[in-house]
Design an enzyme around this catalytic site. Structure first.
Site, PDB file in Angstrom:
ATOM      1  N   SER A  11       0.847  -1.194   0.000  1.00 25.98           N
ATOM      2  CA  SER A  11       0.000   0.000   0.000  1.00 25.98           C
ATOM      3  C   SER A  11       0.879   1.240   0.000  1.00 25.98           C
ATOM      4  CB  SER A  11      -0.893   0.010   1.244  1.00 25.98           C
ATOM      5  OG  SER A  11      -1.398   1.315   1.429  1.00 25.98           O
ATOM      6  N   HIS A  36      -1.460  -1.337  -4.147  1.00 29.83           N
ATOM      7  CA  HIS A  36      -2.696  -0.948  -3.462  1.00 29.83           C
ATOM      8  C   HIS A  36      -2.691   0.572  -3.259  1.00 29.83           C
ATOM      9  CE1 HIS A  36      -6.066  -1.814  -0.649  1.00 29.83           C
ATOM     10  NE2 HIS A  36      -5.581  -0.814   0.080  1.00 29.83           N
ATOM     11  N   ASP A  38      -4.836   3.739  -1.695  1.00 27.80           N
ATOM     12  CA  ASP A  38      -5.914   4.113  -0.774  1.00 27.80           C
ATOM     13  C   ASP A  38      -6.433   5.498  -1.094  1.00 27.80           C
ATOM     14  OD1 ASP A  38      -6.042   1.852   1.129  1.00 27.80           O
ATOM     15  OD2 ASP A  38      -3.933   2.355   1.454  1.00 27.80           O
ATOM     16  N   MET A  40      -8.935   8.376  -0.080  1.00 28.66           N
ATOM     17  CA  MET A  40      -9.717   8.817   1.084  1.00 28.66           C
ATOM     18  C   MET A  40     -10.205  10.246   0.890  1.00 28.66           C
ATOM     19  SD  MET A  40      -7.400   7.374   4.189  1.00 28.66           S
ATOM     20  CE  MET A  40      -6.565   5.778   4.086  1.00 28.66           C
ATOM     21  N   HIS A  69      -8.591   1.157  -3.616  1.00 27.69           N
ATOM     22  CA  HIS A  69      -9.475   0.990  -2.458  1.00 27.69           C
ATOM     23  C   HIS A  69     -10.149   2.334  -2.181  1.00 27.69           C
ATOM     24  CE1 HIS A  69      -9.520   0.044   2.201  1.00 27.69           C
ATOM     25  NE2 HIS A  69     -10.737   0.185   1.696  1.00 27.69           N
ATOM     26  N   MET A  71     -12.202   4.714  -0.234  1.00 30.46           N
ATOM     27  CA  MET A  71     -12.807   5.043   1.066  1.00 30.46           C
ATOM     28  C   MET A  71     -13.417   6.422   0.939  1.00 30.46           C
ATOM     29  SD  MET A  71      -9.708   3.489   3.304  1.00 30.46           S
ATOM     30  CE  MET A  71      -8.668   3.497   1.841  1.00 30.46           C
ATOM     31  N   MET A 141     -11.540  -5.443   6.189  1.00 28.69           N
ATOM     32  CA  MET A 141     -10.640  -4.513   6.880  1.00 28.69           C
ATOM     33  C   MET A 141     -10.257  -5.083   8.238  1.00 28.69           C
ATOM     34  SD  MET A 141     -10.019  -1.927   4.921  1.00 28.69           S
ATOM     35  CE  MET A 141      -9.052  -1.014   6.128  1.00 28.69           C
ATOM     36  N   ASP A 179      -6.807  -6.160   4.755  1.00 33.53           N
ATOM     37  CA  ASP A 179      -6.096  -4.876   4.722  1.00 33.53           C
ATOM     38  C   ASP A 179      -6.020  -4.268   6.123  1.00 33.53           C
ATOM     39  OD1 ASP A 179      -5.114  -2.384   4.102  1.00 33.53           O
ATOM     40  OD2 ASP A 179      -6.821  -1.754   2.879  1.00 33.53           O
TER      41      ASP A 179
END
Ligand code: DX5
Ligand code: ZN
Length: 222
Positions: A11, A36, A38, A40, A69, A71, A141, A179
């Site tokens: 990540s 990966h 993230d 957000m 991913h 979020m 998660m 994760d």
């Protein structure tokens, strides 16, 4: 050596963004299977990270598949942008989708993209029962989303096993990604419980030798 069906997904949330290119190249050369990313929004989670522009930049840097991913609240609005930026796997959070079936169908409409649904530590796997046949993967998660470097929540192991059981009982080919707080020490148990995609932030990018950190995962005998 780790069986080929297990994928290691570093990540980049834990990477040094001033050296992103060399850091990504390093994990790629060391045998990482996915990158990966993230995303957000400061709304669904208490942190803001990157958007489609950075996903595109990462796509230009590496040949590895990109595992995005999301979020973010209202992920539907941004799906096509992330696909156009090079996402190969996209996961949306169960907690952010009021019309989950519709959102998953939309991800799947972009043919080559693998569709996943992520669940927070306090979200039960039973919420995924109806959508499961539509999915390529579920993302369990093992920390509360928002930050890297948190401790693995141990009762996630039972959750992964139950998820695996639910998938097997239905004779589905859905992968389980896990994760949060994963390192070479607890990875074996996570794999034994049924995970085939392991995300790792701090245990790779915050290590002195990033490449041996990736290899430590790849060397695991499970
Ligand atoms: C947390 C993110 C994770 C995080 C993992 O919200 O979804 O992907 O980067 O980092 P570690 O492995 O350090 O827990
Ligand atoms: Zn993540």
């Amino acid at each position: 050596m780790l069986s080929e069906r297990i994928k290691i997904a570093p990540s980049i949330l834990s990477a040094d963004f001033s050296n992103l290119k060399s850091q990504i190249k390093m994990v790629e050369e060391a045998g990482a299977d996915l990158i990966h990313i993230d995303v957000m929004d400061g709304h669904f989670v208490p942190n803001i990270t990157v958007g489609p522009m950075i996903v595109k930049a990462v796509n230009d840097i590496t040949d590895l598949p990109l595992d995005v991913h999301l979020m973010i609240s209202n992920p539907d609005f941004f799906l096509s942008e992330f696909v156009n930026s090079g996402a190969d796997y996209i996961s949306v959070h169960f907690e952010t989708c009021s019309h989950l079936h519709q959102t998953v169908k939309k991800i799947k409409s972009f043919k080559k993209v693998k569709a996943g649904v992520a669940i927070n530590p306090n979200t039960s796997i039973t919420n995924l029962e109806d959508i499961l046949p539509e999915l390529d993967f579920v993302l369990v998660m093992s920390v509360n989303p928002g930050f890297s470097g948190q401790l693995f929540i141990t009762n996630t192991l039972e959750k992964i096993s139950s998820m695996k059981k639910m998938i097997n009982e239905r004779k589905l080919l859905v992968e389980i990604e896990v994760d949060g707080g994963i390192n070479p020490k607890n990875a074996k148990e996570v794999i034994k419980a049924g995970a085939t995609i392991l995300v790792a932030g701090n245990s790779i990018f915050k290590q002195k030798d990033i490449q041996s950190a990736v290899r430590a995962f790849k060397r695991l005998e499970v």
